[in-house]
Scaffold this motif. Structure first.
Motif, PDB file in Angstrom:
ATOM      1  N   GLY A 165       3.534  11.189   2.946  1.00 33.81           N
ATOM      2  CA  GLY A 165       3.020   9.829   2.782  1.00 33.81           C
ATOM      3  C   GLY A 165       3.835   8.817   3.555  1.00 33.81           C
ATOM      4  N   SER A 166       5.132   9.095   3.762  1.00 33.46           N
ATOM      5  CA  SER A 166       5.980   8.232   4.573  1.00 33.46           C
ATOM      6  C   SER A 166       5.524   8.259   6.026  1.00 33.46           C
ATOM      7  CB  SER A 166       7.436   8.687   4.470  1.00 33.46           C
ATOM      8  OG  SER A 166       8.262   7.992   5.376  1.00 33.46           O
ATOM      9  N   ARG A 167       5.243   9.444   6.527  1.00 29.52           N
ATOM     10  CA  ARG A 167       4.768   9.572   7.906  1.00 29.52           C
ATOM     11  C   ARG A 167       3.431   8.841   8.073  1.00 29.52           C
ATOM     12  NH1 ARG A 167       8.406  13.415   9.577  1.00 29.52           N
ATOM     13  NH2 ARG A 167       8.955  15.040   8.074  1.00 29.52           N
ATOM     14  N   LEU A 168       2.581   8.951   7.060  1.00 31.90           N
ATOM     15  CA  LEU A 168       1.279   8.280   7.111  1.00 31.90           C
ATOM     16  C   LEU A 168       1.444   6.758   7.096  1.00 31.90           C
ATOM     17  CD1 LEU A 168      -1.832   8.327   6.987  1.00 31.90           C
ATOM     18  CD2 LEU A 168      -1.630   8.463   4.490  1.00 31.90           C
ATOM     19  N   ALA A 169       2.302   6.238   6.232  1.00 26.60           N
ATOM     20  CA  ALA A 169       2.504   4.792   6.135  1.00 26.60           C
ATOM     21  C   ALA A 169       2.981   4.215   7.464  1.00 26.60           C
ATOM     22  CB  ALA A 169       3.505   4.475   5.024  1.00 26.60           C
ATOM     23  N   THR A 170       3.927   4.893   8.107  1.00 27.02           N
ATOM     24  CA  THR A 170       4.428   4.411   9.393  1.00 27.02           C
ATOM     25  C   THR A 170       3.349   4.503  10.462  1.00 27.02           C
ATOM     26  OG1 THR A 170       6.616   5.218   8.766  1.00 27.02           O
ATOM     27  CG2 THR A 170       6.299   4.609  11.063  1.00 27.02           C
ATOM     28  N   ALA A 171       2.550   5.562  10.422  1.00 21.66           N
ATOM     29  CA  ALA A 171       1.456   5.697  11.389  1.00 21.66           C
ATOM     30  C   ALA A 171       0.460   4.551  11.252  1.00 21.66           C
ATOM     31  CB  ALA A 171       0.752   7.041  11.200  1.00 21.66           C
ATOM     32  N   ILE A 172       0.071   4.221  10.032  1.00 26.01           N
ATOM     33  CA  ILE A 172      -0.890   3.142   9.800  1.00 26.01           C
ATOM     34  C   ILE A 172      -0.323   1.808  10.278  1.00 26.01           C
ATOM     35  CG2 ILE A 172      -2.011   1.784   7.980  1.00 26.01           C
ATOM     36  CD1 ILE A 172      -2.419   4.423   6.451  1.00 26.01           C
ATOM     37  N   ALA A 173       0.945   1.547   9.957  1.00 30.48           N
ATOM     38  CA  ALA A 173       1.569   0.285  10.381  1.00 30.48           C
ATOM     39  C   ALA A 173       1.675   0.213  11.897  1.00 30.48           C
ATOM     40  CB  ALA A 173       2.940   0.144   9.740  1.00 30.48           C
ATOM     41  N   SER A 174       1.980   1.339  12.539  1.00 31.20           N
ATOM     42  CA  SER A 174       2.121   1.357  13.996  1.00 31.20           C
ATOM     43  C   SER A 174       0.776   1.193  14.689  1.00 31.20           C
ATOM     44  CB  SER A 174       2.790   2.666  14.441  1.00 31.20           C
ATOM     45  OG  SER A 174       4.100   2.775  13.914  1.00 31.20           O
ATOM     46  N   SER A 216      -5.373  10.154  -0.910  1.00 34.80           N
ATOM     47  CA  SER A 216      -4.545  10.419   0.256  1.00 34.80           C
ATOM     48  C   SER A 216      -3.417  11.365  -0.137  1.00 34.80           C
ATOM     49  CB  SER A 216      -3.978   9.103   0.793  1.00 34.80           C
ATOM     50  OG  SER A 216      -3.053   9.354   1.821  1.00 34.80           O
ATOM     51  N   ARG A 217      -3.268  12.435   0.612  1.00 37.26           N
ATOM     52  CA  ARG A 217      -2.265  13.459   0.334  1.00 37.26           C
ATOM     53  C   ARG A 217      -1.868  14.110   1.647  1.00 37.26           C
ATOM     54  NH1 ARG A 217      -3.786  16.665  -3.718  1.00 37.26           N
ATOM     55  NH2 ARG A 217      -5.515  15.350  -4.398  1.00 37.26           N
ATOM     56  N   PHE A 223       0.876  -1.185   0.000  1.00 36.66           N
ATOM     57  CA  PHE A 223       0.000   0.000   0.000  1.00 36.66           C
ATOM     58  C   PHE A 223       0.907   1.228   0.000  1.00 36.66           C
ATOM     59  CE2 PHE A 223      -2.827  -3.198   1.850  1.00 36.66           C
ATOM     60  CZ  PHE A 223      -4.003  -2.971   1.135  1.00 36.66           C
ATOM     61  N   ILE A 224       0.700   2.108  -0.978  1.00 39.85           N
ATOM     62  CA  ILE A 224       1.602   3.225  -1.225  1.00 39.85           C
ATOM     63  C   ILE A 224       0.853   4.544  -1.039  1.00 39.85           C
ATOM     64  CG2 ILE A 224       3.123   4.286  -2.942  1.00 39.85           C
ATOM     65  CD1 ILE A 224       3.089   1.438  -4.332  1.00 39.85           C
ATOM     66  N   PHE A 225       1.529   5.501  -0.415  1.00 35.67           N
ATOM     67  CA  PHE A 225       0.914   6.801  -0.147  1.00 35.67           C
ATOM     68  C   PHE A 225       1.820   7.919  -0.647  1.00 35.67           C
ATOM     69  CE2 PHE A 225      -0.588   3.758   2.973  1.00 35.67           C
ATOM     70  CZ  PHE A 225      -1.970   3.883   2.839  1.00 35.67           C
ATOM     71  N   ASP A 226       1.310   8.661  -1.631  1.00 39.41           N
ATOM     72  CA  ASP A 226       2.049   9.774  -2.219  1.00 39.41           C
ATOM     73  C   ASP A 226       1.544  11.082  -1.608  1.00 39.41           C
ATOM     74  OD1 ASP A 226       3.801  10.672  -4.723  1.00 39.41           O
ATOM     75  OD2 ASP A 226       2.049  11.980  -4.625  1.00 39.41           O
ATOM     76  N   PRO A 227       2.417  12.036  -1.286  1.00 40.84           N
ATOM     77  CA  PRO A 227       1.977  13.261  -0.610  1.00 40.84           C
ATOM     78  C   PRO A 227       1.082  14.150  -1.454  1.00 40.84           C
ATOM     79  CG  PRO A 227       4.250  13.475  -1.301  1.00 40.84           C
ATOM     80  CD  PRO A 227       3.868  12.044  -1.529  1.00 40.84           C
ATOM     81  N   TYR A 285       2.840  -4.734   3.074  1.00 36.71           N
ATOM     82  CA  TYR A 285       3.832  -3.683   3.278  1.00 36.71           C
ATOM     83  C   TYR A 285       3.174  -2.326   3.066  1.00 36.71           C
ATOM     84  CZ  TYR A 285       6.903  -7.689   2.878  1.00 36.71           C
ATOM     85  OH  TYR A 285       7.493  -8.906   3.073  1.00 36.71           O
ATOM     86  N   ALA A 286       3.670  -1.334   3.786  1.00 37.05           N
ATOM     87  CA  ALA A 286       3.194   0.041   3.627  1.00 37.05           C
ATOM     88  C   ALA A 286       4.386   0.918   3.289  1.00 37.05           C
ATOM     89  CB  ALA A 286       2.526   0.538   4.904  1.00 37.05           C
ATOM     90  N   SER A 287       4.174   1.842   2.379  1.00 37.61           N
ATOM     91  CA  SER A 287       5.251   2.747   2.011  1.00 37.61           C
ATOM     92  C   SER A 287       4.686   4.101   1.622  1.00 37.61           C
ATOM     93  CB  SER A 287       6.073   2.178   0.840  1.00 37.61           C
ATOM     94  OG  SER A 287       7.178   3.022   0.545  1.00 37.61           O
ATOM     95  N   GLY A 288       5.496   5.112   1.750  1.00 35.27           N
ATOM     96  CA  GLY A 288       5.082   6.443   1.343  1.00 35.27           C
ATOM     97  C   GLY A 288       6.280   7.340   1.182  1.00 35.27           C
TER      98      GLY A 288
END
Length: 398
Positions: A131-140, A93-94, A61-65, A124-127
């Motif tokens: 989007g990086s901050r969001l991916a880590t938040a979702i995984a956490s 998602s932005r 799952f990928i998140f672009d700002p 896996y989650a990435s951004g």
């Protein structure tokens, strides 16, 4: 919010059902697939050549700002073809409040889990950037992911959004001209301190999605972690990763990239210790760390990072004051200070050039983010100030 997200993911995975599946062409980006149950949400999709609806598939799952689905998927395609990942990137998602993005992500999860057979132990989650901050938040918050790849930014700042006792592995990725370079180094030190399974991959680049070859390095590391968890670890497979890492190490040495060489050696020791014989690696790393050349370079870099922190503190403080009262901006102060920064340039010192670039780009991003109506209130005076400032930044770069 964390508990709601966790319950949704757990239920979705335990009670997966498949809708009548549209057949998508493989090895092709499908840019705008509507999210079920929404009126204006969509995502980009990539199915690798090995994809089969009858088999369980790993997924990223990928998140672009900036909610660019296709742009978010492109860096992952090589890794997708190697490891068989489904790639999904939201077109909605932005950079926006987390509550808004969590709701968008939940809608996306609902659609994907009801449409594809997903390997729940290989999500896996990435951004990139926000989007990086969001991916880590979702995984956490969910603790349902096997790995996170955070590109160009670290964590949100909220304690519950940060890696702590979670089971996922974390890869930080950052170009050495990225304005968040210092932040990513500090995050690496924090994760090492709490003994979180993580690594940091830096490379020659700016604040952007990592190129595909760097992204493939991240997934190679993540899949090496999976191999190491097996009892017993398949040594022949682990040895193949070690051989590839040695090839990368040789490239750094041959091109005289001493920081990347040291980082690669450190990662290799951490990755293979206790699994393979690595006495030679340890000896090489000790010799490099004790060399005058690396010590000198590291001391110089630390001085530059401290200088960078001071410039950013001074600039961000003044910028905030000027945004509060854009009619009373002292443009002569900015011209003078940007001139001082520019005078630090040295033709023979690429690290100083990188530092200057990071400071200037930090200013650019702070200004650009203020144009986001979802994060900041807008008015004509601030808009005009930002327009003038961006023009000053461009003119002072020459």
């Amino acid at each position: 919010m964390g508990r709601r997200s966790y319950l949704f993911l757990a239920c979705a995975l335990l009670g997966t059902f498949l809708n009548a599946q549209t057949k998508f062409e493989l090895s092709k980006i499908h840019d705008s697939i509507s999210v079920n149950g929404t009126t204006n949400e969509s995502f980009a999709l990539y199915l690798p050549s090995s994809f089969s609806q009858e088999s369980l598939s790993p997924i990223v799952f990928i998140f672009d700002p900036a909610a660019r689905g296709t742009a978010g998927i492109k860096p992952f395609i090589s890794a997708s073809e190697k490891y068989g990942h489904i790639l999904v990137c939201s077109n909605n998602s932005r950079n926006a409040p987390y509550e808004v993005n969590f709701a968008i992500a939940n809608n996306l999860f609902n659609h994907v889990f009801s449409s594809f057979n997903i390997k729940e132990n290989q999500m896996y989650a990435s951004g990139f950037s926000g989007g990086s901050r969001l991916a880590t938040a979702i995984a956490s918050l969910t603790n349902m992911f096997d790995g996170v790849i955070g590109c160009g930014a670290g964590f949100s700042g909220s304690q519950e959004h940060m890696p702590a006792t979670h089971k996922f592995s974390y890869v930080g990725m950052c170009g050495d001209r990225d304005m968040n370079y210092t932040e990513m180094i500090e995050n690496k030190n924090y994760l090492n301190l709490i003994q979180f399974n993580s690594t940091l991959i830096t490379y020659d680049g700016e604040h952007d999605w990592p190129p595909p070859q760097q992204m493939l390095r991240a997934f190679d590391w993540l899949y090496l972690q999976r191999l190491k968890r097996k009892e017993p670890p398949p040594l022949s497979d682990v040895s193949n990763y070690l051989a590839a890492d040695y090839e990368m190490l040789k490239k750094f040495r041959d091109s005289n990239q001493i920081f990347f060489e040291a980082e690669q050696l450190e990662r290799m020791i951490k990755s293979y210790e206790g699994v393979l014989e690595i006495d030679s690696l340890k000896q090489q790393y000790t010799a490099l760390r004790n060399s005058k050349r690396l010590k000198k370079q590291l001391a110089h870099l630390e001085r530059l990072l401290e200088t960078e922190r001071n410039w950013i503190i001074k600039f961000s403080s003044q910028l905030n004051k000027d945004l509060e009262n854009p009619k009373k901006v002292k443009w002569s102060w900015w011209e003078k200070e940007l001139g001082k920064l520019g005078k630090l340039r040295s033709k023979n010192d690429t690290e100083t050039e990188k530092m200057i670039f990071r400071v200037r780009f930090d200013l650019f991003v702070r200004l650009h983010s203020r144009q986001n109506p979802q994060l900041f209130q807008q008015n004509s005076e601030k808009s005009e100030f930002i327009k003038q400032f961006l023009s000053l930044l461009r003119s002072s770069a020459s």
